[in-house]
Design a protein around this motif. Structure first.
Motif, PDB file in Angstrom:
ATOM      1  N   GLY A 176      -9.621  -4.368  -2.846  1.00 15.58           N
ATOM      2  CA  GLY A 176      -8.511  -3.425  -2.689  1.00 15.58           C
ATOM      3  C   GLY A 176      -8.770  -2.177  -1.759  1.00 15.58           C
ATOM      4  N   HIS A 177      -7.848  -1.634  -1.250  1.00 20.12           N
ATOM      5  CA  HIS A 177      -8.246  -0.397  -0.462  1.00 20.12           C
ATOM      6  C   HIS A 177      -6.855   0.447  -0.355  1.00 20.12           C
ATOM      7  CE1 HIS A 177      -9.488   1.998   3.188  1.00 20.12           C
ATOM      8  NE2 HIS A 177     -10.882   1.641   2.922  1.00 20.12           N
ATOM      9  N   ALA A 195     -18.936   1.568  -5.239  1.00 12.65           N
ATOM     10  CA  ALA A 195     -18.532   0.030  -5.628  1.00 12.65           C
ATOM     11  C   ALA A 195     -19.496  -0.983  -5.044  1.00 12.65           C
ATOM     12  CB  ALA A 195     -17.115   0.175  -4.694  1.00 12.65           C
ATOM     13  N   ARG A 217      -0.040  -7.216  -4.422  1.00 14.44           N
ATOM     14  CA  ARG A 217      -0.547  -5.887  -4.349  1.00 14.44           C
ATOM     15  C   ARG A 217      -1.423  -6.016  -3.127  1.00 14.44           C
ATOM     16  NH1 ARG A 217       0.168  -7.449  -9.374  1.00 14.44           N
ATOM     17  NH2 ARG A 217       0.997  -6.040 -10.935  1.00 14.44           N
ATOM     18  N   ASN A 226     -11.421   9.698   4.429  1.00 16.81           N
ATOM     19  CA  ASN A 226     -11.693   8.810   2.987  1.00 16.81           C
ATOM     20  C   ASN A 226     -12.050  10.178   2.026  1.00 16.81           C
ATOM     21  OD1 ASN A 226     -14.767   9.102   2.992  1.00 16.81           O
ATOM     22  ND2 ASN A 226     -14.050   8.427   5.061  1.00 16.81           N
ATOM     23  N   TYR A 261      -0.981 -12.196  -7.862  1.00 19.72           N
ATOM     24  CA  TYR A 261      -1.256 -10.784  -8.464  1.00 19.72           C
ATOM     25  C   TYR A 261      -2.022  -9.974  -7.208  1.00 19.72           C
ATOM     26  CZ  TYR A 261      -3.622  -6.594 -10.627  1.00 19.72           C
ATOM     27  OH  TYR A 261      -4.120  -5.382 -11.010  1.00 19.72           O
ATOM     28  N   VAL A 313     -14.847  -3.230   2.356  1.00 21.14           N
ATOM     29  CA  VAL A 313     -16.457  -3.153   2.998  1.00 21.14           C
ATOM     30  C   VAL A 313     -17.466  -3.243   1.980  1.00 21.14           C
ATOM     31  CG1 VAL A 313     -16.385  -0.662   2.461  1.00 21.14           C
ATOM     32  CG2 VAL A 313     -17.593  -1.513   4.685  1.00 21.14           C
ATOM     33  N   GLY A 322     -17.938   4.813  -2.576  1.00 17.52           N
ATOM     34  CA  GLY A 322     -19.115   3.932  -2.164  1.00 17.52           C
ATOM     35  C   GLY A 322     -19.871   3.421  -3.537  1.00 17.52           C
ATOM     36  N   LEU A 333     -11.601  -6.113 -10.106  1.00 21.52           N
ATOM     37  CA  LEU A 333     -12.653  -6.715  -9.159  1.00 21.52           C
ATOM     38  C   LEU A 333     -13.104  -5.708  -8.186  1.00 21.52           C
ATOM     39  CD1 LEU A 333     -12.838  -9.646  -9.375  1.00 21.52           C
ATOM     40  CD2 LEU A 333     -10.869  -9.949  -7.791  1.00 21.52           C
ATOM     41  N   LYS A 384      -3.714  -5.631 -17.584  1.00 19.58           N
ATOM     42  CA  LYS A 384      -3.534  -4.126 -17.687  1.00 19.58           C
ATOM     43  C   LYS A 384      -4.389  -3.647 -18.734  1.00 19.58           C
ATOM     44  CE  LYS A 384      -1.496  -3.502 -13.797  1.00 19.58           C
ATOM     45  NZ  LYS A 384      -2.541  -3.296 -12.644  1.00 19.58           N
TER      46      LYS A 384
HETATM   47  C1  SDX Z   1     -14.411   2.271  -0.330  1.00 23.69           C
HETATM   48  O1  SDX Z   1     -11.026   5.416   1.615  1.00 23.69           O
HETATM   49  C2  SDX Z   1     -11.797   4.770   2.159  1.00 23.69           C
HETATM   50  O2  SDX Z   1     -11.517   4.532   3.270  1.00 23.69           O
HETATM   51  C3  SDX Z   1     -12.890   4.166   1.596  1.00 23.69           C
HETATM   52  C4  SDX Z   1     -13.924   3.376   2.225  1.00 23.69           C
HETATM   53  C5  SDX Z   1     -14.504   4.096   3.053  1.00 23.69           C
HETATM   54  O3  SDX Z   1     -15.205   3.369   4.203  1.00 23.69           O
HETATM   55  O4  SDX Z   1     -14.911   5.281   3.117  1.00 23.69           O
HETATM   56  O5  SDX Z   1     -13.262   2.201   2.684  1.00 23.69           O
HETATM   57  C6  SDX Z   1     -15.006   2.992   1.217  1.00 23.69           C
HETATM   58  O6  SDX Z   1     -14.258   3.247  -0.817  1.00 23.69           O
HETATM   59  C7  SDX Z   1     -13.950   0.982  -0.341  1.00 23.69           C
HETATM   60  C8  SDX Z   1     -13.201   0.890  -1.816  1.00 23.69           C
HETATM   61  C9  SDX Z   1     -14.222   0.433  -2.706  1.00 23.69           C
HETATM   62  N1  SDX Z   1     -13.704   0.509  -4.358  1.00 23.69           N
HETATM   63  C10 SDX Z   1     -13.569  -0.621  -4.889  1.00 23.69           C
HETATM   64  O7  SDX Z   1     -13.813  -1.639  -4.332  1.00 23.69           O
HETATM   65  C11 SDX Z   1     -13.222  -0.404  -6.069  1.00 23.69           C
HETATM   66  C12 SDX Z   1     -12.154  -1.315  -6.771  1.00 23.69           C
HETATM   67  N2  SDX Z   1     -10.910  -0.918  -5.923  1.00 23.69           N
HETATM   68  C13 SDX Z   1     -10.008  -0.089  -6.349  1.00 23.69           C
HETATM   69  O8  SDX Z   1     -10.451   0.701  -7.524  1.00 23.69           O
HETATM   70  C14 SDX Z   1      -8.767   0.481  -5.600  1.00 23.69           C
HETATM   71  O9  SDX Z   1      -8.479  -0.831  -4.849  1.00 23.69           O
HETATM   72  C15 SDX Z   1      -9.131   1.447  -4.735  1.00 23.69           C
HETATM   73  C16 SDX Z   1      -9.661   2.831  -5.285  1.00 23.69           C
HETATM   74  C17 SDX Z   1     -10.078   0.969  -3.516  1.00 23.69           C
HETATM   75  C18 SDX Z   1      -7.743   2.006  -4.109  1.00 23.69           C
HETATM   76  O10 SDX Z   1      -6.958   2.398  -5.340  1.00 23.69           O
HETATM   77  P1  SDX Z   1      -5.648   2.747  -4.825  1.00 23.69           P
HETATM   78  O11 SDX Z   1      -5.155   2.809  -3.410  1.00 23.69           O
HETATM   79  O12 SDX Z   1      -5.173   4.171  -5.590  1.00 23.69           O
HETATM   80  O13 SDX Z   1      -4.661   1.723  -5.489  1.00 23.69           O
HETATM   81  P2  SDX Z   1      -4.387   1.512  -7.053  1.00 23.69           P
HETATM   82  O14 SDX Z   1      -5.462   1.970  -7.978  1.00 23.69           O
HETATM   83  O15 SDX Z   1      -3.073   2.245  -7.066  1.00 23.69           O
HETATM   84  O16 SDX Z   1      -3.838   0.013  -7.210  1.00 23.69           O
HETATM   85  C19 SDX Z   1      -2.529  -0.557  -6.654  1.00 23.69           C
HETATM   86  C20 SDX Z   1      -2.379  -1.700  -7.859  1.00 23.69           C
HETATM   87  C21 SDX Z   1      -2.494  -1.354  -9.231  1.00 23.69           C
HETATM   88  O17 SDX Z   1      -1.773  -2.242  -9.887  1.00 23.69           O
HETATM   89  P3  SDX Z   1      -0.379  -1.853 -10.446  1.00 23.69           P
HETATM   90  O18 SDX Z   1      -0.801  -0.628 -11.354  1.00 23.69           O
HETATM   91  O19 SDX Z   1       0.609  -1.581  -9.400  1.00 23.69           O
HETATM   92  O20 SDX Z   1       0.049  -3.094 -11.104  1.00 23.69           O
HETATM   93  O21 SDX Z   1      -3.393  -2.579  -7.340  1.00 23.69           O
HETATM   94  C22 SDX Z   1      -4.189  -2.928  -8.456  1.00 23.69           C
HETATM   95  C23 SDX Z   1      -4.115  -1.529  -9.457  1.00 23.69           C
HETATM   96  O22 SDX Z   1      -4.328  -1.917 -10.667  1.00 23.69           O
HETATM   97  N3  SDX Z   1      -5.774  -2.689  -8.192  1.00 23.69           N
HETATM   98  C24 SDX Z   1      -6.569  -3.532  -8.535  1.00 23.69           C
HETATM   99  C25 SDX Z   1      -7.880  -3.574  -7.853  1.00 23.69           C
HETATM  100  N4  SDX Z   1      -7.641  -2.556  -7.148  1.00 23.69           N
HETATM  101  C26 SDX Z   1      -6.180  -2.002  -7.234  1.00 23.69           C
HETATM  102  N5  SDX Z   1      -6.632  -4.644  -9.554  1.00 23.69           N
HETATM  103  C27 SDX Z   1      -7.625  -5.346  -9.854  1.00 23.69           C
HETATM  104  N6  SDX Z   1      -8.953  -5.272  -9.166  1.00 23.69           N
HETATM  105  C28 SDX Z   1      -8.742  -4.269  -8.268  1.00 23.69           C
HETATM  106  N7  SDX Z   1     -10.020  -4.056  -7.354  1.00 23.69           N
END
Ligand code: SDX
Length: 428
Positions: A305-306, A267, A356, A232, A352, A362, A265, A301, A295
């Protein structure tokens, strides 16, 4: 060894195919530039492996997470954080004697140098705990100069790994005490690791404090669930900084800074703030789900997502159950938990999120437990760092023992071509 063929400019090149323990497939491109003059580019490394590791296995499609081959579900149910830390660092579950020795070595180093209090005094009580933690962890390198040796022998590395496992709980508890304006509580080594941490957090010099066993168990489980997660963002940072032969304290401090980000983290703090905002807005979950899909709206949210898990995050399932258990045990009804569950239900039935493959991660439920324990929301990410410390240490040591080269990626230059300097007098 299987080969892949690459056809470029009329020539055919062969790339080795690498197969992991669980059948994951990779192309070895380590000689690509020398062979072809080409590099690959993969912004965010979404499709790029940075190393070979024996520590953690994740299968994002199946929702599998294993530490050294042991399923997270079994470790969360039957193990303890220190036993998991031993497993991650040494590669095997300890015997009773090995675990007792490991715990004793940690107990012997739970105090921090009294001069470090001066670092805390330098921060305003409103300082974000992640900034304080990153600073004081890096400052530890000043107190243990042996750690600065870029080629320190294993025994020195191991001693500083023990120091970090021993001192980080004390540092975190003292960060909390500084924020509250309360006196520092010193560790008591007759207490178990997590009990001692809660004692330093919530104890007072005016009375004895015994944490609720349900809280000790819930926190121990949370630390296990956060302990490692392969490459990560923050763990990659720890390995990258360590690859320059920077010391372990500087490497872990860099990991703390990377973990601070709200997409990583950070988040868990954002999730609770989001749930509180939805509650204050009347609990209209559907409205916020629509905003997350829009968008043109920067709202996401948080906790959903992950990068890897595309079905469910196994940790989120366990934490959701633990949240119910600890709140019931403590007799707490937290309306924010109800909103979280409703949000999950609405989102997971929405095309949606389904398209996706966005599920709770976590961070989605962990804050509910931290809150029930009495940990302030600004310290949630510090608690994530507390758990991830074991994984950072294990991964850093693996990188060092593999004698990996310094991390130095290439790039595709898209800037201006060659041009001559123009004196300012001629620039108009
Ligand atoms: C952790 O890597 C790890 O293992 C991390 C972790 C660990 O233990 O170390 O698991 C811990 O960091 C968990 C993640 C915590 N972050 C969040 O909860 C923040 C919200 N989630 C995101 O921002 C997002 O989902 C990520 C950063 C976690 C993942 O991003 P990616 O893989 O780069 O995916 P992306 O941003 O390209 O999203 C793909 C699509 C997009 O839409 P489109 O452009 O395809 O139309 O999904 C959408 C994004 O807009 N999307 C979301 C979303 N997360 C992705 N839309 C709304 N809400 C969300 N949370």
């Amino acid at each position: 060894m299987e080969k892949a063929q690459l056809h470029l400019e009329g020539r055919t090149y062969e790339l080795d195919v690498v197969i992991g323990t669980e059948g994951e497939k990779a192309l070895d491109i380590s000689k690509l530039r020398d062979q072809t003059g080409y590099i690959t580019v993969d912004v965010g490394y979404k499709n790029t492996g940075s190393t070979y590791s024996q520590i953690t296995f994740i299968d994002g499609e199946q929702g599998i997470l294993r530490y050294r081959g042991y399923p997270i579900e079994q470790l969360a149910e039957f193990s303890t954080y220190l036993e998991v830390a031993y497993l991650l660092i040494y590669g095997e579950l300890p015997t009773r004697a090995q675990l007792e020795d490991f715990e004793e070595r940690i107990k012997a180093r739970t105090l921090i140098h009294e001069d470090i209090k001066k670092f805390f005094d330098g921060f305003p009580s409103s300082a974000h705990p992640m900034g304080v933690l990153a600073s004081v962890v890096c400052s530890l390198s000043s107190f243990y100069p042996e750690s600065l040796d870029p080629y320190a022998p294993d025994e020195v590395v191991e001693r500083n790994i023990i120091r970090l496992l021993a001192k980080v709980p004390t540092l975190i508890a003292w960060i909390y005490k500084k924020r509250m304006g309360h006196p520092y509580i010193y560790p008591r080594n007759e207490r178990s690791y997590v009990n001692n941490f809660l004692y330093m957090m919530f104890g007072m010099p005016t009375y004895d404090y015994e944490p609720d066993p349900h809280v000790v168990d819930a926190l121990d489980k949370l630390l296990i669930l956060h302990a490692d997660h392969e490459q990560n963002c923050s763990t990659s940072t720890v390995r990258t900084v360590g690859s320059s032969r920077a010391n372990i304290y500087a490497s872990v401090s860099a990991g703390i800074c990377a973990l601070w980000g709200p997409l990583h983290g950070g988040a868990n703090q954002e999730v609770i703030e989001m749930l509180e905002m939805i509650k204050a807005d009347g609990g209209n979950v559907q409205k916020w789900v629509e905003k997350a899909k829009d968008k043109n709206d920067p709202f996401r949210l948080m906790g959903f997502g992950h990068r890897v898990y595309k079905n469910f995050d196994p940790r989120a399932k366990i934490i959701k159950q633990a949240a119910d258990q600890v709140l019931n045990a403590l007799g707490i009804h937290d309306p924010v938990l109800d909103i979280a569950k409703k949000l999950e239900e609405v989102a997971l039935s929405d095309p949606y999120f389904i398209e996706r493959r966005l599920y709770p991660n976590v961070d989605f439920y962990s804050g509910i437990i931290y809150r029930a324990i009495g940990i302030p929301v600004e310290m949630f990410t510090v608690m994530f760092a507390f758990g991830r410390l074991a994984g950072w240490l294990a991964q850093w040591w693996e990188m060092r023992r593999a004698n990996e080269p310094i991390v130095r990626p290439r790039q595709v230059y898209m800037g201006p071509g060659l041009r001559d300097y123009v004196p300012i007098a001629k620039r108009g």
